[in-house]
Design a protein around this motif. Structure first.
Motif, short mmCIF file in Angstrom:
data_model
loop_
_atom_site.label_atom_id
_atom_site.label_comp_id
_atom_site.label_asym_id
_atom_site.label_seq_id
_atom_site.Cartn_x
_atom_site.Cartn_y
_atom_site.Cartn_z
N UNK A 61 -0.91 8.91 -11.67
CA UNK A 61 0.28 9.75 -11.51
C UNK A 61 0.96 9.58 -10.17
N UNK A 62 0.36 8.86 -9.25
CA UNK A 62 0.92 8.72 -7.91
C UNK A 62 1.84 7.54 -7.72
N UNK A 63 2.10 6.79 -8.78
CA UNK A 63 2.98 5.64 -8.65
C UNK A 63 2.27 4.44 -8.04
N UNK A 64 3.04 3.55 -7.47
CA UNK A 64 2.49 2.32 -6.90
C UNK A 64 2.98 2.13 -5.47
N UNK A 65 2.25 1.35 -4.71
CA UNK A 65 2.63 0.93 -3.37
C UNK A 65 2.55 -0.59 -3.32
N UNK A 66 3.70 -1.23 -3.13
CA UNK A 66 3.78 -2.70 -3.16
C UNK A 66 3.21 -3.25 -4.46
N UNK A 67 3.49 -2.54 -5.56
CA UNK A 67 3.06 -2.99 -6.87
C UNK A 67 1.63 -2.67 -7.23
N UNK A 68 0.90 -2.00 -6.32
CA UNK A 68 -0.50 -1.66 -6.57
C UNK A 68 -0.61 -0.16 -6.80
N UNK A 69 -1.31 0.28 -7.86
CA UNK A 69 -1.46 1.73 -8.11
C UNK A 69 -1.98 2.45 -6.87
N UNK A 70 -1.35 3.58 -6.56
CA UNK A 70 -1.72 4.36 -5.38
C UNK A 70 -2.94 5.19 -5.72
N UNK A 71 -4.09 4.82 -5.14
CA UNK A 71 -5.36 5.45 -5.47
C UNK A 71 -6.15 5.69 -4.19
N UNK A 72 -6.32 6.96 -3.82
CA UNK A 72 -7.07 7.31 -2.62
C UNK A 72 -8.31 8.14 -2.95
N UNK A 73 -8.76 8.10 -4.19
CA UNK A 73 -9.94 8.86 -4.57
C UNK A 73 -11.20 8.24 -3.94
N UNK A 74 -12.15 9.12 -3.67
CA UNK A 74 -13.45 8.68 -3.17
C UNK A 74 -14.53 9.46 -3.91
N UNK A 75 -15.55 8.75 -4.38
CA UNK A 75 -16.70 9.38 -5.00
C UNK A 75 -17.92 8.52 -4.66
N UNK A 76 -18.61 8.90 -3.60
CA UNK A 76 -19.68 8.07 -3.05
C UNK A 76 -21.00 8.80 -3.09
N UNK A 77 -22.04 8.09 -3.48
CA UNK A 77 -23.41 8.57 -3.37
C UNK A 77 -24.17 7.60 -2.46
#
Length: 424
Positions: A61-77
């Protein structure tokens, strides 16, 4: 698990007696960490408030940045295992000389699992890292009199990078302070070599004192370096840093009153040159070239003080045994000023136009008060008031850049809070 053995020759306690104690053991530590983050997009209003919209940095839902999906999610174990083997031996020659040598081997395994981008590869937080090191130590004490003791020691220590540091170590994919993470290039473990020397003495419970000197050099220290992307950064190994100084402590008991205090002079400095982002620093290279208010770099020189670490620290306390069951205590913690994060070269000076806010945070003092009442030998009531004078102060400061009305300006963000944790 620990194993102890003792040896004695020439009679225990005799002037020429020799006493030896050897201790060996093994240890295992396991810890885990979990980190999740999501980001909602919004509009920045003129009053600096934010109006959220129904869009997220989720790759959809965040659109793209320089053609790349804008994804800042983090889920780390992260899962950390540390196996250790250690041993120490103390050799005593009478009651005057005591020599100790020891060593510890640590093997640390760090496994990071990325729930969003599993399988490794660019941008994935998956990783398997193994660190091992043997750390030696040795020391000697000399007691020419019952109330006087001199000591000297050398020791080495090490620590492996944490899962969070591994998750934010790519300069090409920096993190925000560091609450987001990207891929994890390899980091080296930090190795600390420490020298200590001093003298201590006293008259049993009535009066005790000590004075000591210390120097600890961190090799491959892990620092959060600023990125060219404003507000972002990443963890990296830095050549060498040093903490050295003096410690003085005194304590005494006069009938029902116990009192004491300690003073530390701490010089925390960089011992390797480094070029860092300096967009917030009034002495950066672009400002020196006559173009103020824009991105630039600054040069850390050997001897520059590390930000956020005060040079002077003072602690005092008093404990009064009012009755056999009631006691009252008071203490004070005072810290001197420290340099702000972003002022690594210690030279920043605000000009009121492009560079706002000082490059230091002021010193402060906190007074605490407490009382304890023994209802029963197995039950005690207590009350503790931290920051008795209710003072507001800055305990750290960071300078950074932001965009306002079509031009770069620099602001100083001071993190102020009421101190609730410190006590004597």
């Amino acid at each position: 698990m620990t194993w102890v053995t003792n040896g004695l020759t020439s009679g225990k306690g005799a002037p020429g007696s020799r006493h030896n104690q050897f201790t060996a053991g093994a240890a295992y530590d396991r810890s885990s960490v979990s980190f999740e983050q999501s980001t909602q997009l919004g509009y920045l209003n003129p009053d600096r408030s934010v109006t959220g919209i129904n869009a997220f940095a989720d790759g959809v839902s965040g659109g793209t940045v320089d053609g790349v999906p804008f994804d800042k999610r983090v889920d780390l174990d992260g899962l950390i295992h540390t196996w250790s083997l250690y041993g120490t031996d103390t050799f005593s020659l009478g009651n005057v000389w005591h020599v100790t040598w020891s060593g510890r081997y640590n093997r640390t395994v760090i496994d990071n699992s990325d729930r969003i981008h599993p399988g490794g590869g660019p941008g994935s937080l998956d990783g398997h890292n193994v660190f091992g090191r043997f750390n030696p130590a040795a020391g000697v004490t000399f007691s020419p009199a019952h109330s006087l003791n001199l000591y000297f020691s050398y020791s080495e220590g090490s620590r492996a990078p944490t899962s969070i540091e591994f998750g934010c170590a790519d300069p090409n994919q920096p993190c925000r302070l560091p609450n987001a993470m990207a891929g994890d290039p390899p980091l080296d473990q930090v190795v600390t070599r420490t020298l200590e020397a001093g003298v201590r003495g006293g008259m049993e419970r009535n009066f005790r004192w000590s004075a000591g000197w210390f120097r600890a050099d961190n090799h491959n220290d892990l620092l959060f370096a600023a990125s060219p992307q404003t507000g972002f950064g990443y963890f990296k190994n830095f050549g060498k840093t040093r903490r050295q100084g003096l410690d003085v402590d005194v304590s005494s008991r006069i009938r029902r009153v116990s009192l004491g205090g300690g003073y530390t002079l701490l010089e925390a400095t960089y011992q390797s040159p480094e070029t860092v982002n300096g967009s917030s620093d009034s002495t950066n290279d672009t400002a020196a070239a006559g173009t103020k208010g824009f991105d630039g770099t600054t040069q850390i020189m050997v001897g520059d003080r590390i930000p956020l670490i005060p040079r002077h620290m003072l602690k005092t306390y008093t404990d009064v045994q009012v009755t056999s069951k009631l006691s009252v205590d008071a203490g004070m913690v005072a810290l001197s000023s420290s340099y702000a994060r972003g002022n690594e070269n210690n030279l920043h000076q605000p000009d009121g136009v492009y560079y706002l806010g000082p490059g230091t945070s002021p010193g402060y003092a906190v007074v605490n008060l407490g009382a304890r009442f023994e209802v029963h030998r197995r039950m005690q009531l207590f009350v503790q008031v931290d920051n008795l004078l209710d003072r507001h102060y800055y305990n750290r400061r960071a300078i950074g850049a932001h965009w306002v009305h079509g031009s770069w300006h620099v602001h100083c963000a001071a993190l102020a809070r009421r101190q609730r944790e410190l006590s004597h």
